[in-house]
Design a protein around this motif. Structure first.
Motif, short mmCIF file in Angstrom:
data_model
loop_
_atom_site.label_atom_id
_atom_site.label_comp_id
_atom_site.label_asym_id
_atom_site.label_seq_id
_atom_site.Cartn_x
_atom_site.Cartn_y
_atom_site.Cartn_z
N LEU A 27 21.29 30.12 54.96
CA LEU A 27 22.36 30.73 53.92
C LEU A 27 23.77 31.08 54.71
O LEU A 27 24.90 30.94 53.98
N GLU A 28 23.52 31.22 55.88
CA GLU A 28 24.63 31.72 56.67
C GLU A 28 25.55 30.27 57.16
O GLU A 28 26.32 30.40 58.01
N GLY A 29 24.96 29.26 56.88
CA GLY A 29 25.52 28.20 57.33
C GLY A 29 24.70 27.21 58.41
O GLY A 29 25.31 26.16 58.91
N LEU A 30 23.55 27.28 58.90
CA LEU A 30 23.08 26.73 59.76
C LEU A 30 22.59 25.17 59.11
O LEU A 30 21.89 25.23 57.84
N ARG A 31 23.13 24.28 59.74
CA ARG A 31 23.01 22.92 59.31
C ARG A 31 22.48 21.95 60.40
O ARG A 31 22.95 22.19 61.69
N TRP A 32 21.77 20.66 60.31
CA TRP A 32 21.71 20.01 61.46
C TRP A 32 21.41 18.61 60.92
O TRP A 32 20.87 18.53 59.87
N GLU A 33 21.87 17.45 61.57
CA GLU A 33 21.51 15.98 61.04
C GLU A 33 20.93 15.42 62.01
O GLU A 33 21.35 15.27 63.33
N GLY A 34 19.72 14.92 61.78
CA GLY A 34 18.83 14.37 62.72
C GLY A 34 18.45 13.06 62.27
O GLY A 34 18.69 12.51 61.32
N ASN A 35 17.78 12.27 63.11
CA ASN A 35 17.42 10.74 62.88
C ASN A 35 16.20 10.83 61.82
O ASN A 35 15.88 9.89 61.24
N PHE A 36 15.37 11.77 61.91
CA PHE A 36 14.10 11.84 60.98
C PHE A 36 14.36 12.79 59.96
O PHE A 36 13.74 12.43 58.67
N PHE A 37 14.83 14.13 60.07
CA PHE A 37 14.98 14.75 59.19
C PHE A 37 16.32 15.66 59.22
O PHE A 37 16.84 15.57 60.54
N SER A 38 16.81 16.19 58.51
CA SER A 38 17.85 17.20 58.70
C SER A 38 17.76 18.50 57.95
O SER A 38 16.78 18.75 56.98
N VAL A 104 16.80 36.39 43.54
CA VAL A 104 17.85 36.75 44.25
C VAL A 104 19.09 35.68 44.41
O VAL A 104 20.17 36.14 44.15
N TYR A 105 18.54 34.43 44.46
CA TYR A 105 19.39 33.44 44.72
C TYR A 105 19.62 32.41 43.39
O TYR A 105 20.44 31.41 43.42
N GLY A 106 18.70 32.67 42.46
CA GLY A 106 18.82 31.61 41.00
C GLY A 106 18.10 30.58 41.39
O GLY A 106 17.76 29.68 40.49
N GLY A 107 17.47 30.17 42.52
CA GLY A 107 16.81 29.03 42.88
C GLY A 107 16.04 29.27 44.25
O GLY A 107 16.66 30.06 45.08
N VAL A 108 15.10 28.62 44.52
CA VAL A 108 14.18 28.64 45.73
C VAL A 108 15.35 27.77 46.82
O VAL A 108 15.68 26.76 46.75
N VAL A 109 15.39 28.32 47.98
CA VAL A 109 16.12 28.10 49.04
C VAL A 109 15.40 27.00 49.90
O VAL A 109 14.46 27.06 50.49
N ASP A 110 15.74 25.74 49.51
CA ASP A 110 15.03 24.52 50.38
C ASP A 110 16.10 24.08 51.22
O ASP A 110 17.30 23.88 51.06
N TYR A 111 15.70 23.44 52.58
CA TYR A 111 16.36 23.09 53.67
C TYR A 111 15.96 21.97 54.49
O TYR A 111 16.79 21.20 55.29
N ILE A 112 14.81 21.70 54.41
CA ILE A 112 14.24 20.47 55.23
C ILE A 112 14.11 19.30 54.37
O ILE A 112 13.65 19.10 53.81
N TYR A 113 15.09 18.47 54.91
CA TYR A 113 15.20 17.02 54.33
C TYR A 113 14.63 16.11 55.05
O TYR A 113 15.49 15.54 56.16
N TRP A 114 13.39 15.37 54.65
CA TRP A 114 12.94 14.23 55.51
C TRP A 114 13.61 13.01 54.98
O TRP A 114 13.62 12.82 53.75
N HIS A 115 14.20 12.08 55.84
CA HIS A 115 14.80 10.88 55.62
C HIS A 115 14.30 9.78 56.56
O HIS A 115 15.10 8.83 56.22
N TYR A 116 13.33 9.76 57.19
CA TYR A 116 12.87 8.77 58.14
C TYR A 116 12.08 7.89 57.37
O TYR A 116 10.89 8.39 57.00
N GLY A 117 12.28 6.56 57.34
CA GLY A 117 11.51 5.67 56.63
C GLY A 117 11.66 5.75 55.09
O GLY A 117 11.56 4.45 54.33
N PHE A 118 11.53 6.74 54.57
CA PHE A 118 11.96 6.88 52.91
C PHE A 118 12.52 8.32 52.80
O PHE A 118 12.41 9.09 53.54
#
Length: 147
Positions: A27-38, A104-118
């Motif tokens: 929520l404070e802004g941590l982001r990361w773009e990787g080859n397998f997940f972001s 607290v936020y109106g929805g569940v805070v999700d953040y791990i996005y798997w994008h390798y292969g699918f």
């Protein structure tokens, strides 16, 4: 029973705290773009794969009622509790952390996005703890000598 409940609380607080701390970083802004997940930020208004999102705010109350009901049912199953209190601590803390997000936020805070292969759904640490806990319960059931 007191010792098992104490250990349950320790596991509950530990996993709840870790999950909420990671979500705070996201929520404070941590982001990361990787080859397998972001690492991204998504507010999930439903359950897995955004199912039941049409329930809106009612979903959080339904989930809260279900958690309380399951808790009371488990308290009546002393043997099951004593064999699985640490696993139940994982599952309950993770579930409660996600419910907390809804309030607290109106929805569940999700953040791990798997994008390798699918492309896969976006999930979080609490979701992983629920999956590991349920998997451990199933594995213990299959490996148990008493049926």
């Amino acid at each position: 029973m007191k010792k098992s409940f104490l250990f349950f609380l320790i596991v509950f607080i530990l996993i709840f705290s870790i999950d909420q701390y990671i979500k705070h970083l996201i929520l404070e802004g941590l982001r990361w773009e990787g080859n397998f997940f972001s690492i991204i930020l998504v507010f999930n208004k439903g359950v897995a794969f955004s199912m039941l999102s049409f329930l809106g705010d009612g979903l959080k109350y339904l989930q809260l009622i279900l958690v309380i009901l399951v808790w009371f049912l488990l308290m009546r199953q002393r043997d099951f509790w004593l064999r699985n209190y640490y696993i139940l601590g994982m599952i309950f803390s993770a579930g409660c952390s996600n419910i907390f997000d809804r309030f607290v936020y109106g929805g569940v805070v999700d953040y791990i996005y798997w994008h390798y292969g699918f492309d896969f759904a976006v999930f979080n640490f609490a979701d992983m703890m629920i999956d590991i806990g349920v998997g451990a319960l199933i594995l213990k059931t299959f490996l148990s000598k008493t049926k």
